[in-house]
Design an enzyme around this catalytic site. Structure first.
Site, mmCIF file in Angstrom:
data_model
loop_
_atom_site.group_PDB
_atom_site.id
_atom_site.type_symbol
_atom_site.label_atom_id
_atom_site.label_comp_id
_atom_site.label_asym_id
_atom_site.label_seq_id
_atom_site.Cartn_x
_atom_site.Cartn_y
_atom_site.Cartn_z
ATOM 1 N N GLU A 64 0.619 -1.297 -0.099
ATOM 2 C CA GLU A 64 -0.075 0.081 0.017
ATOM 3 C C GLU A 64 0.814 1.159 -0.107
ATOM 4 O O GLU A 64 1.917 1.467 0.749
ATOM 5 C CB GLU A 64 -0.989 -0.047 1.251
ATOM 6 C CG GLU A 64 -1.752 1.214 1.270
ATOM 7 C CD GLU A 64 -3.071 1.110 2.374
ATOM 8 O OE1 GLU A 64 -3.600 -0.128 1.991
ATOM 9 O OE2 GLU A 64 -3.114 1.872 3.091
ATOM 10 N N PRO A 68 1.825 11.167 -3.307
ATOM 11 C CA PRO A 68 2.905 11.942 -2.787
ATOM 12 C C PRO A 68 2.406 13.451 -2.744
ATOM 13 O O PRO A 68 1.240 13.762 -3.442
ATOM 14 C CB PRO A 68 3.925 11.683 -3.796
ATOM 15 C CG PRO A 68 3.214 11.560 -5.158
ATOM 16 C CD PRO A 68 2.098 10.642 -4.732
ATOM 17 N N HIS A 128 -8.089 3.208 -3.893
ATOM 18 C CA HIS A 128 -8.958 3.399 -2.948
ATOM 19 C C HIS A 128 -10.089 4.650 -3.425
ATOM 20 O O HIS A 128 -9.738 5.508 -4.178
ATOM 21 C CB HIS A 128 -8.354 4.088 -1.730
ATOM 22 C CG HIS A 128 -7.532 2.995 -0.871
ATOM 23 N ND1 HIS A 128 -7.336 2.955 0.294
ATOM 24 C CD2 HIS A 128 -6.524 2.158 -1.472
ATOM 25 C CE1 HIS A 128 -6.295 1.952 0.561
ATOM 26 N NE2 HIS A 128 -5.875 1.589 -0.376
ATOM 27 N N LYS A 218 -21.026 -5.681 3.902
ATOM 28 C CA LYS A 218 -20.264 -5.227 2.603
ATOM 29 C C LYS A 218 -19.785 -6.191 1.765
ATOM 30 O O LYS A 218 -19.875 -6.024 0.343
ATOM 31 C CB LYS A 218 -18.740 -4.616 3.173
ATOM 32 C CG LYS A 218 -18.890 -3.144 3.981
ATOM 33 C CD LYS A 218 -17.630 -2.645 4.111
ATOM 34 C CE LYS A 218 -17.096 -2.970 5.435
ATOM 35 N NZ LYS A 218 -15.961 -2.096 5.822
ATOM 36 N N GLN A 229 -7.167 -3.670 8.748
ATOM 37 C CA GLN A 229 -6.574 -2.746 9.461
ATOM 38 C C GLN A 229 -5.207 -3.309 10.099
ATOM 39 O O GLN A 229 -5.293 -4.433 10.392
ATOM 40 C CB GLN A 229 -7.200 -2.068 10.629
ATOM 41 C CG GLN A 229 -6.659 -0.788 11.360
ATOM 42 C CD GLN A 229 -6.266 0.309 10.632
ATOM 43 O OE1 GLN A 229 -5.291 0.141 9.945
ATOM 44 N NE2 GLN A 229 -6.920 1.292 10.863
ATOM 45 N N ASN A 484 22.240 1.981 -26.966
ATOM 46 C CA ASN A 484 21.398 0.587 -26.721
ATOM 47 C C ASN A 484 22.127 -0.402 -27.157
ATOM 48 O O ASN A 484 22.820 -0.016 -28.385
ATOM 49 C CB ASN A 484 19.879 0.821 -27.431
ATOM 50 C CG ASN A 484 18.933 0.032 -26.963
ATOM 51 O OD1 ASN A 484 19.434 -0.912 -26.113
ATOM 52 N ND2 ASN A 484 17.713 -0.012 -27.314
ATOM 53 N N SER A 485 22.327 -1.452 -26.627
ATOM 54 C CA SER A 485 22.583 -2.756 -27.275
ATOM 55 C C SER A 485 22.291 -4.007 -26.624
ATOM 56 O O SER A 485 21.786 -3.890 -25.678
ATOM 57 C CB SER A 485 24.337 -2.637 -27.217
ATOM 58 O OG SER A 485 24.713 -2.578 -25.819
#
Lengths: 657, 657
Positions: A64, A68, A128, A218, A229, A484-485
């Site tokens: 979780e 930011p 969420h 639920k 929790q 790149n290779s």
């Protein structure tokens, strides 16, 4: 691909390791030529993945995170997703804070973070959603947006009332149950739904039993699994599970694990969640409360012990970690439990996106190997992967080259750091060669800084992929600026720790590949040399204006990575595609300016040097088709240098031979 | 595939060798995953193939056949197409005789023979069409039918008037020119059109020059190339070409070559075509007119000498042979000229159909390897190859299993010969094992006959594909009745004379494959043994009722033949496909009854033995996925026999291990 590849692109994060290691289910997603799956959506759901893992007794973990606060925090969190994704979580989840504009398009919103995790990091993600004080319209809008962004799972929560004067509304969202019902009503069976369980009862519930009944409601309303929790004693959770089962809750119940990481964070969390820390824990940590390291160490040990009891109970199929956006403690706990995938098996050589639309994607051009997020972004409007099966007469229609404005493609390094790495002041082209060479060798530059990234590679050369380091150093310091290779591979087991990917019992292959910038003088010699290597070597040579020299078919892609596996068709996930190379070339040249030249003042000599390279150098890719032999690509470069070093008359001869 | 494969299926006839050996054009047709070709129709036309071969200086040959009189003659001619196709003709053509109902659906009609050549033999074919005494409606109907059958080329001829009283009609088809115009008018540019040229002038023409002008008219009306009447002196043809060029005929002109094969056939032909045999030839053959061998030998030598002069002149891009439906002389001439493809490069491991709709076909199930015509027939209504890319939820909808009624699938052997090979009277199941074993070893059976074919394999075991003979013999004599197999191949060059296929510079691979019938007792032991070989070996085990035991994915095909080539995607032309195996199983079981049991009287013991096998045996296929290792499939069978031979208590243990 071993050179200069960002870990992101190569060490695929894999959110469901079971898909790779056993029943062959991942095949459906990974073979370009494979059977279209009849009912892919059904078996690809989080609930189904859980079901399969439970049946096979294969424990999982999930992580979780919270969104930011700042854009740079978002960049860092995305990097963390990539790193933690490589350990093999079944899913991650992103919390929802109504005060933080969580459904917006801001870089830091829950919606955007979860979307990035799915689309760009390839992580199965749970968003969420809280319903307290929300209108149905608002909630429905969030759900539709989530759906549009490729999110498939919702954690349905009531959320904390804003303000003191909250009262239940008739027909409003008073409980998470209302939200679950609303999701099922509005979106039918589209979303997998998670709800929260409280091992010691919800703090606001009248009683533990009353709270259990709410939980049952639920689940009955349509939830698929429960995450609890946090708690501090295994027996707390195990009793809770037993009580749930007793009243007929049958879905998976995942314990929320919180490794204690510091005295103050523990106190704050406990206060917020109205939990009580058991006496035996307080007795240990009170005396060491100022010793962070000791507390962390204890927290890890405590979590490991508790998790062991949980897993041994047979009641716990997976563990859910409250990471607080930190990685060290959680990874350590998972390592000690043996749940962290030390060598995650990759379904494909690149990270598979978790967006449902992209799940059939099984081939990409090699060019974006170090910039997979840019590739995903620029192809997000495609209906099909690949679009038109590569090289259809209609061009693949790549998205506009605006990706370097996107937060998840921003360099993690600030401007100052980049200048320290790439030079406060460049003297000439050779200064640039040095930057490339230092990046390869890992040596410090004259100002004492290591070159940790380049515009085309945001991460240092991965240590285990240094196979070509000596050759790379030799050519970069002479102005063959490699970006790149990959080495040739002639049938290594798919389980190979470095180059392996795909299901067990297979074999993987590669053609050697090399991509670099170099001057037009070098290109003239190179073309001369390449005649000797026909038809073994295919090349594409292009400058920023699009002048294009090639000996390859103008539409036909060249497969450079493929795998042969038991009981299935050939998988060929990486190609050198002539059409998309033209799009990549725009991006690759633009990075010189956008990420490097713009560090310097307009008209400054440094900026003009980079601008000169951008305007005059060529971008070249080479493929050695003869994969069972040692790569001849280094010899090609060597021959080019030899020709350049020889007196002019010899060169003339060379051109006639 | 090396076992029991009919040459037809394996040694692909290849009608255009240029497509394989040079510019890579064949790639467009042979890679399942390859770039869809923008303008395939344009580059795939006969005129374009000629153009490319002329440009590259690559001489070709073509072969003319006439339709057979009888159904068994048709079966033989189709076999000849397959054999002569393997030498690499650019095209074949089929003549048109109005008296023979040439446009009908009869097995012997020109239309059906040409269609079979295209669709089942994969030969580029030219259908002759004559217009004399025909209505426009009739001609248009022929053209539309030809189009529907996949024919793309027409040789437009006037044809001989029927009866003496023919007179020109106004607006009718008086000349081939009228037919050319009609084709272009009705079918636009669809057909490539050939017309006839007369090196010494048409016998009915007023003059040589008048005839040349007629030829110019035919070309101007829309013909694409010219094939000439036969002639006996190179200079006759070369003067003709010079005269054609002088009046502005620029299209290819192909000399008609007639290797003299006998005194009487020569006299007859000369009479019919109103030609004169040059004195120097008559002087040679008159004295040897009763020595057929000597005349044939002279005919070959004469044709070779003349062809050498023609080819050396630089005016002749290709040679057109009047074969008279014989093969020896023409092949010998072509061999001596170096034009016969001794080792024809195959674009794919199986013969690619020349039907325009099928030209993109690049993958087939392995099961029909020895019965490719049946596969083509049963999939002729598919719009796509493979239909739904294998294993789409909608089944591939194979055509009904009525193919053994089709003339081109009939056994070439008459009933008596089959009885001699397979036994006038069967004693028991072991008698059947012996037939299979004798087929493998090539030894004569007790009644002194060699077993040259089996219901599943209409040709003897190809000599160069005897690699697995010893193993096959061993298992067949114990009742593992093999009908298809291939060894594993780990990266042999695509030029390999036995297993190679596809463009130069590539590598081909195979997984070992074995398919056989065996008793249910053997299957019980086999299933026991196969547990040890999980997941290395994939199997499908099915009986005639459709009881199906497998450890493979129910929809996912297993690629068992693939190739890696320079500058292109992986090609995987042969798969073990679970869905089509269920269709193949019906056909494979039906062949027991249709081709074997029905040789015997109802209720006869022999018939009941075959019926018993049909009702009780299983059809099994095995794939060893670990292609770099030696095949373990023989060991699997060996283990099965060991288990069967062991005392019952050991078997019990085996089942628990």
């Amino acid at each position: 691909m071993v050179n200069q590849r960002a870990d992101v692109g190569w060490q695929s994060s894999k959110s469901d390791s079971s898909g790779v290691s056993n029943s062959g289910e991942s095949s459906k997603e990974s073979s370009r030529c494979s059977t279209p799956v009849q009912d892919a959506d059904r078996t690809d759901r989080l609930r189904d993945k859980m079901k399969r893992r439970i049946e096979s007794g294969d424990h999982w973990f999930s992580l979780e995170f919270f969104p930011p606060r700042t854009a740079s925090g978002a960049v860092n969190l995305i990097s963390r997703f990539d790193r933690m994704g490589s350990g093999g979580p079944l899913f991650i989840d992103v919390t929802w804070h109504p005060a933080g504009d969580p459904g917006s398009d801001k870089e830091t919103s829950s919606m955007m973070i979860a979307s990035t995790a799915v689309n760009y990091c390839g992580l199965e993600s749970v968003l969420h959603l809280t319903c307290c004080n929300q209108t149905k319209e608002k909630i429905t809008a969030h759900l539709n947006k989530a759906k549009r962004l490729g999110l498939k799972n919702i954690m349905a929560l009531r959320g904390d009332p804003i303000g003191e004067d909250w009262v239940e509304e008739d027909g409003g969202f008073n409980y998470a149950t209302d939200l679950v019902k609303h999701i099922r009503c509005e979106c039918d069976d589209y979303f997998d739904i998670c709800v929260a369980g409280y091992p010691t009862g919800h703090p606001e519930a009248e009683s533990y039993d009353e709270d259990l009944r709410h939980l049952k409601e639920k689940v009955d309303a349509g939830a698929h699994f429960i995450v609890t929790q946090l708690f501090f004693r295994a027996e707390t959770f195990l009793k809770f599970v037993k009580d749930c089962r007793a009243i007929g809750i049958t879905c998976p119940i995942l314990p929320g694990i919180f490794p204690i990481q510091g005295y103050h964070s523990l106190r704050q969390l406990v206060k917020l969640s109205k939990l009580e820390v058991p006496e035996e824990i307080m007795q240990v940590i009170e005396p060491i409360k100022d010793n962070d390291a000791a507390i962390r160490s204890y927290g890890i040990q405590q979590a490991v012990e508790m998790c062991k009891v949980l897993l041994a109970s047979g009641e716990v199929p997976g563990l859910h970690f409250y990471t607080l956006n930190r990685e060290v403690a959680t990874i350590e706990v998972l390592r000690q439990l043996g749940l962290w995938a030390e060598d995650p098996r990759r379904p494909l050589p690149w990270a598979v996106s978790a967006h449902p639309k992209r799940k059939v994607e099984d081939v990409r051009p090699i060019f974006w190997a170090s910039r997979p997020k840019s590739y995903i972004y620029r192809t997000q409007d495609w209906d099909d992967f690949p679009n038109g099966r590569w090289g259809n007469s209609s061009s693949p229609a790549f998205g506009e080259l605006t990706d370097y404005y996107l937060f998840y493609l921003k360099s993690k390094s600030p401007k100052e750091a980049l200048l320290q790495m790439w030079g406060e002041e460049l003297m000439n082209e050779e200064s640039v060669y040095e930057v490339f060479t230092n990046y390869i060798t890992g040596q410090t530059n004259p100002s004492g800084h290591k070159v940790m990234c380049l515009p085309w590679n945001d991460d240092p050369l991965a240590p285990e992929t240094n196979l070509l380091k000596d050759e790379l150093e030799k050519v970069n310091c002479r102005g063959v600026l490699t970006i790149n290779s990959q080495p040739n591979i002639n049938g290594k087991p798919s389980s190979d720790p470095i180059v392996g990917w795909g299901p067990a019992g297979g074999y993987v292959f590669q053609k050697a590949y090399l991509e670099f910038f170099t001057s037009s003088e070098n290109v003239t010699a190179l073309l001369q040399v390449l005649k000797k290597y026909e038809p073994r070597v295919n090349y594409h040579i292009v400058n920023v204006q699009g002048k294009n020299i090639t000996n390859a078919h103008e539409m036909q892609p060249n497969a450079v990575t493929w795998g042969i596996f038991p009981g299935r068709e050939i998988i060929q996930p990486t190609v050198v595609d002539p059409v998309s190379f033209m799009y990549w070339k725009d991006e690759a040249f633009a990075l010189w300016i956008e990420q490097w030249a713009k560090l310097y003042e307009d008209e400054s000599p440094s900026r003009m040097i980079i601008q000169y390279i951008h305007d005059n150098y060529f971008l070249i890719n080479l493929v050695d088709n003869d994969f069972p032999l040692d790569s001849c690509l280094w010899q090609v470069i060597e021959d080019m240098f030899t020709l350049l070093d020889s007196p002019p008359e010899t060169q003339e001869e060379g051109s006639q031979s």
